[in-house]
Design a protein around this motif. Structure first.
Motif, PDB file in Angstrom:
ATOM      1  N   ASP A 154       0.789  -1.168  -0.040  1.00  0.00           N
ATOM      2  CA  ASP A 154      -0.243   0.016   0.007  1.00  0.00           C
ATOM      3  C   ASP A 154       0.915   1.328  -0.070  1.00  0.00           C
ATOM      4  O   ASP A 154       0.480   2.298  -0.290  1.00  0.00           O
ATOM      5  CB  ASP A 154      -0.936  -0.123   1.144  1.00  0.00           C
ATOM      6  N   GLY A 174      -5.075   1.581   4.214  1.00  0.00           N
ATOM      7  CA  GLY A 174      -4.748   2.221   3.150  1.00  0.00           C
ATOM      8  C   GLY A 174      -5.183   3.432   2.988  1.00  0.00           C
ATOM      9  O   GLY A 174      -4.356   4.502   2.664  1.00  0.00           O
ATOM     10  N   TYR A 181     -10.148   2.864  -1.516  1.00  0.00           N
ATOM     11  CA  TYR A 181      -9.402   1.769  -0.710  1.00  0.00           C
ATOM     12  C   TYR A 181     -10.766   0.647  -0.195  1.00  0.00           C
ATOM     13  O   TYR A 181     -10.993   1.020   0.906  1.00  0.00           O
ATOM     14  CB  TYR A 181      -8.602   2.291   0.245  1.00  0.00           C
ATOM     15  N   SER A 222      -7.265   1.845  -5.229  1.00  0.00           N
ATOM     16  CA  SER A 222      -6.169   0.773  -5.121  1.00  0.00           C
ATOM     17  C   SER A 222      -6.566  -0.453  -6.191  1.00  0.00           C
ATOM     18  O   SER A 222      -7.473  -0.341  -6.793  1.00  0.00           O
ATOM     19  CB  SER A 222      -6.253   0.134  -3.509  1.00  0.00           C
TER      20      SER A 222
END
Length: 390
Positions: free
Chosen positions: A149, A182, A228, A253
């Protein structure tokens, strides 16, 4: 020797033969969610692992021993992951384990491998803390070949702020360990650039309505939404924006590349961008062979892998582990650990060719150099060429 004694002797000999055969395999645990919302990642990872193991076994295995996969469904539940780890270590006597999709499950489970001195190859979970959990100990048995991350958050912010020049940023993250860790990484990168998000909102797994969170972002004047999350809820963000008649870029992400986001979001997912280590594009002979083998073996709908990144990283994780066992001359944990930290031979994977990917102090195989932006176009993920230079 009478007939009865001969029969007993034959049975004993046969039993010893079977025992020797079982002992001659190299048992590798495969832990991931094969059911539930994270299943597209888990099953894709498992199928990539199977392909690699089959290829290695077809060529004689490792040190003359076949790889035996011990697969377990952790259901994306921490407590189930813990139970599986203990079973794989104490009952199945695995030499190593690959897998872990969910950061929380990895954190809860891998301490048992650390205590048992059994290497773990995290091939999908991305929480920045994963490889650092035992970094202060003399030996750290936790490795990774997925993009952490820290890498992803830096890339997401760079795309949104540096390249596209957005200053009003909204963050929507799920309530899992993955989502919240994240989110924290994103905020840290934004702070370093002097930017405070206009809205930071949380949602739960299985939420089907993001209207409240999205309204706050819209009313705050957000120019871009950063995400995220791990499940199909991501599609509810894209669909919720459509319901509100509000369209701003969606960047998040790597999980935005999953089939359950692309299919459930439909046209609302077009243009979404996310960091990727692998895109289903046969642009090298190795990748073409892998993609062709996967599609032939598993016949995914429309020929599209449910999670191409998970499949590719699962595949590569087995080859990395096999190279270390070969170099170590066996499956003894400390020796495999030492080999991983100083691999002598290059390992050709489908994500990249790994040249000394690990060291004593760095257990991350993936870097910025082999992570690029993907973009959703016409129901598939393609390379976002103009963002590729990072």
């Amino acid at each position: 020797m009478n007939t009865k004694l001969k029969t007993i002797a034959a049975v004993i000999a046969l039993g010893l033969s079977f025992s020797a055969t079982a002992a001659d395999t190299i048992k590798i645990g495969v832990s991931g969610p094969f059911t539930g919302g994270s299943a597209p990642m888990g099953t894709s990872m498992r199928d990539g692992v199977r392909l690699a193991a089959a290829e290695i076994n077809a060529k004689g295995g490792v040190l003359g021993r076949k790889i035996e996969l011990i697969e377990r469904d952790d259901e994306a539940k921490n407590e189930r992951g813990v139970q599986i780890a203990q079973e794989l270590i104490n009952k199945d006597k695995v030499a190593a384990t690959v897998g872990f999709i969910n950061t929380g499950v990895a954190q809860a489970s891998q301490r048992f491998y650390q205590q048992a001195k059994i290497p773990v190859m995290n091939n999908v979970a991305t929480g920045s803390i994963i490889t650092q959990q035992f970094a202060a100990q003399p030996e750290n048995y936790i490795f990774r070949n997925s993009a952490s991350d820290q890498i992803q958050s830096a890339m997401i912010v760079q795309e949104a702020v540096d390249r596209r020049k957005f200053r009003k940023v909204a963050i929507l993250a799920d309530s899992t360990n993955y989502g919240q860790l994240g989110r924290a990484d994103l905020e840290k990168v934004l702070t370093a650039k002097g930017i405070t998000p206009v809205v930071v909102e949380k949602y739960n797994l299985q939420d089907v309505d993001m209207t409240a969170q999205l309204l706050k972002a819209k009313q705050a004047g957000a120019e871009v939404v950063l995400t995220y999350g791990i499940g199909p809820e991501l599609a509810q963000i894209a669909n919720g924006m459509e319901k509100l008649g509000w369209k701003v870029p969606l960047i998040g992400s790597w999980t935005l590349a999953m089939a359950n986001f692309i299919d459930n979001a439909g046209k609302n997912g077009e243009g979404t961008r996310m960091p990727q280590t692998f895109i289903q594009d046969a642009n090298t002979p190795k990748r073409k062979a892998f993609i062709d083998a996967y599609v032939k073996a598993y016949n995914p709908q429309g020929g599209r892998m449910p999670s191409a990144v998970s499949a590719a990283q699962g595949y590569d994780s087995v080859y990395l582990l096999a190279a270390a066992i070969k170099q170590a001359g066996g499956t003894e944990g400390p020796k495999v650990l030492a080999a991983l930290e100083n691999l002598n031979e290059k390992v050709e994977g489908v994500v990249t060719t790994y040249n000394k990917p690990y060291s004593k102090t760095d257990h991350e195989a993936i870097t910025f150099d082999n992570t690029h932006f993907g973009e959703v176009k016409a129901g598939r993920v393609v390379m976002a060429v103009e963002a590729g230079a990072k």
